[in-house]
Design an enzyme around this catalytic site. Structure first.
Site, PDB file in Angstrom:
ATOM      1  N   HIS A 228       9.435 -24.026   9.549  1.00 58.25           N
ATOM      2  CA  HIS A 228       8.396 -24.495  10.127  1.00 58.25           C
ATOM      3  C   HIS A 228       7.047 -24.328   9.280  1.00 58.25           C
ATOM      4  O   HIS A 228       6.268 -25.164   9.511  1.00 58.25           O
ATOM      5  CB  HIS A 228       8.307 -23.869  11.421  1.00 58.25           C
ATOM      6  CG  HIS A 228       9.350 -24.143  12.348  1.00 58.25           C
ATOM      7  ND1 HIS A 228       9.317 -24.212  13.902  1.00 58.25           N
ATOM      8  CD2 HIS A 228      10.715 -24.476  12.036  1.00 58.25           C
ATOM      9  CE1 HIS A 228      10.434 -24.717  14.081  1.00 58.25           C
ATOM     10  NE2 HIS A 228      11.327 -24.807  13.097  1.00 58.25           N
TER      11      HIS A 228
ATOM     12  N   CYS B 128       3.107  -3.405   4.158  1.00 62.24           N
ATOM     13  CA  CYS B 128       2.449  -2.252   4.376  1.00 62.24           C
ATOM     14  C   CYS B 128       2.827  -1.508   5.443  1.00 62.24           C
ATOM     15  O   CYS B 128       4.036  -1.715   5.714  1.00 62.24           O
ATOM     16  CB  CYS B 128       0.831  -2.484   4.654  1.00 62.24           C
ATOM     17  SG  CYS B 128       0.460  -3.641   6.230  1.00 62.24           S
TER      18      CYS B 128
ATOM     19  N   HIS C 180       6.271 -30.809  10.797  1.00 61.79           N
ATOM     20  CA  HIS C 180       5.904 -29.478  10.407  1.00 61.79           C
ATOM     21  C   HIS C 180       4.803 -29.639   9.558  1.00 61.79           C
ATOM     22  O   HIS C 180       3.729 -29.007   9.219  1.00 61.79           O
ATOM     23  CB  HIS C 180       6.695 -28.609   9.899  1.00 61.79           C
ATOM     24  CG  HIS C 180       7.989 -28.344  10.994  1.00 61.79           C
ATOM     25  ND1 HIS C 180       7.586 -27.715  12.089  1.00 61.79           N
ATOM     26  CD2 HIS C 180       9.102 -28.676  11.095  1.00 61.79           C
ATOM     27  CE1 HIS C 180       8.429 -27.562  13.083  1.00 61.79           C
ATOM     28  NE2 HIS C 180       9.440 -28.093  12.319  1.00 61.79           N
TER      29      HIS C 180
ATOM     30  N   THR D  45       2.575  -1.596   9.136  1.00 61.88           N
ATOM     31  CA  THR D  45       3.029  -2.521  10.012  1.00 61.88           C
ATOM     32  C   THR D  45       3.149  -3.880   9.727  1.00 61.88           C
ATOM     33  O   THR D  45       3.948  -4.690  10.253  1.00 61.88           O
ATOM     34  CB  THR D  45       1.795  -2.667  11.072  1.00 61.88           C
ATOM     35  OG1 THR D  45       0.788  -2.981  10.297  1.00 61.88           O
ATOM     36  CG2 THR D  45       1.858  -1.439  11.754  1.00 61.88           C
TER      37      THR D  45
ATOM     38  N   ASP E 145       0.869  -1.026  -0.115  1.00 60.02           N
ATOM     39  CA  ASP E 145       0.036  -0.045  -0.039  1.00 60.02           C
ATOM     40  C   ASP E 145       0.841   1.333   0.287  1.00 60.02           C
ATOM     41  O   ASP E 145       2.102   1.248  -0.167  1.00 60.02           O
ATOM     42  CB  ASP E 145      -1.068  -0.279   1.217  1.00 60.02           C
ATOM     43  CG  ASP E 145      -0.224   0.186   2.424  1.00 60.02           C
ATOM     44  OD1 ASP E 145       0.753   0.269   2.824  1.00 60.02           O
ATOM     45  OD2 ASP E 145      -1.046   0.499   3.491  1.00 60.02           O
TER      46      ASP E 145
HETATM   47  C1  RB5 Z   1      -1.761   2.895   6.519  1.00 61.70           C
HETATM   48  O1  RB5 Z   1      -1.993   3.802   7.194  1.00 61.70           O
HETATM   49  C2  RB5 Z   1      -1.691   1.515   7.537  1.00 61.70           C
HETATM   50  O2  RB5 Z   1      -2.878   1.378   8.263  1.00 61.70           O
HETATM   51  C3  RB5 Z   1      -1.290   0.214   6.602  1.00 61.70           C
HETATM   52  O3  RB5 Z   1      -0.254   0.542   5.785  1.00 61.70           O
HETATM   53  C4  RB5 Z   1      -1.133  -0.761   7.562  1.00 61.70           C
HETATM   54  O4  RB5 Z   1      -0.129  -0.552   8.594  1.00 61.70           O
HETATM   55  C5  RB5 Z   1      -2.098  -1.694   7.958  1.00 61.70           C
HETATM   56  O5  RB5 Z   1      -2.047  -2.704   8.772  1.00 61.70           O
END
Ligand code: RB5
Length: 146
Positions: free
Chosen positions: A97, A64, A132, A66, A7
């Site tokens: 695993h 993304c 596994h 996180t 994203d």
């Molecule tokens: C975008 O702001 C953020 O929410 C996205 O990149 C991600 O971290 C979502 O889990």
């Protein structure tokens, strides 16, 4: 073929990782996004997960902010084992695993150097099989029962 997607929060990280992996000789299919303008991560996570689920691509890489949103989305797809990895240990373990077929990373968590290192380890990792595999069979049974 490796499917790759991100994203807006990870657009730059995706572009940098793409360049690095292409230099290494990997073949990539980019499922977007195409700029750092705000987009909705489920669209890109689903596109990469579908490419892996269908066999169109053997593996996938998703990024993304996180890594959490992308892993939640990708793991909705039967047969997809998306692993959110933060370091060398989780990258190696997710292959050995879990036979993870999608690597997920957080671009707001990791530096580019770490993203490259994790991708390298993950792409070279081998599934250990044995006990596994039994556990992966159990996951497949859960999917069948849904
Ligand atoms: C975008 O702001 C953020 O929410 C996205 O990149 C991600 O971290 C979502 O889990």
């Amino acid at each position: 073929m490796i499917a790759i997607g991100a994203d807006h929060a990870a657009y730059t990280a995706k572009e940098q990782l793409k360049e690095y992996l292409l230099e290494q000789g990997y073949q990539l299919r980019d499922y977007g996004c195409d700029s750092d303008e705000s987009v909705h991560y489920p669209l890109y996570g689903a596109a990469v997960a579908r490419a892996v689920q269908s066999g169109e691509c053997e593996r996938g890489i998703l990024l993304c902010g996180t890594g959490i949103g992308m892993s939640v989305v990708a793991n909705k797809f039967d047969g997809v084992r998306a692993a959110l990895c933060h370091d060398a240990f989780t990258a190696a373990a997710s292959r050995e695993h879990n036979d993870a077929n999608i690597l997920v990373m957080g671009a707001r968590v990791l530096e580019q150097r770490q993203i490259r290192e994790i991708a390298d380890i993950w792409l070279h990792g081998q599934f250990a099989g044995g006990r596994h595999q039994l556990r992966l069979n159990m996951i497949a049974e859960i999917e069948k029962g849904r």
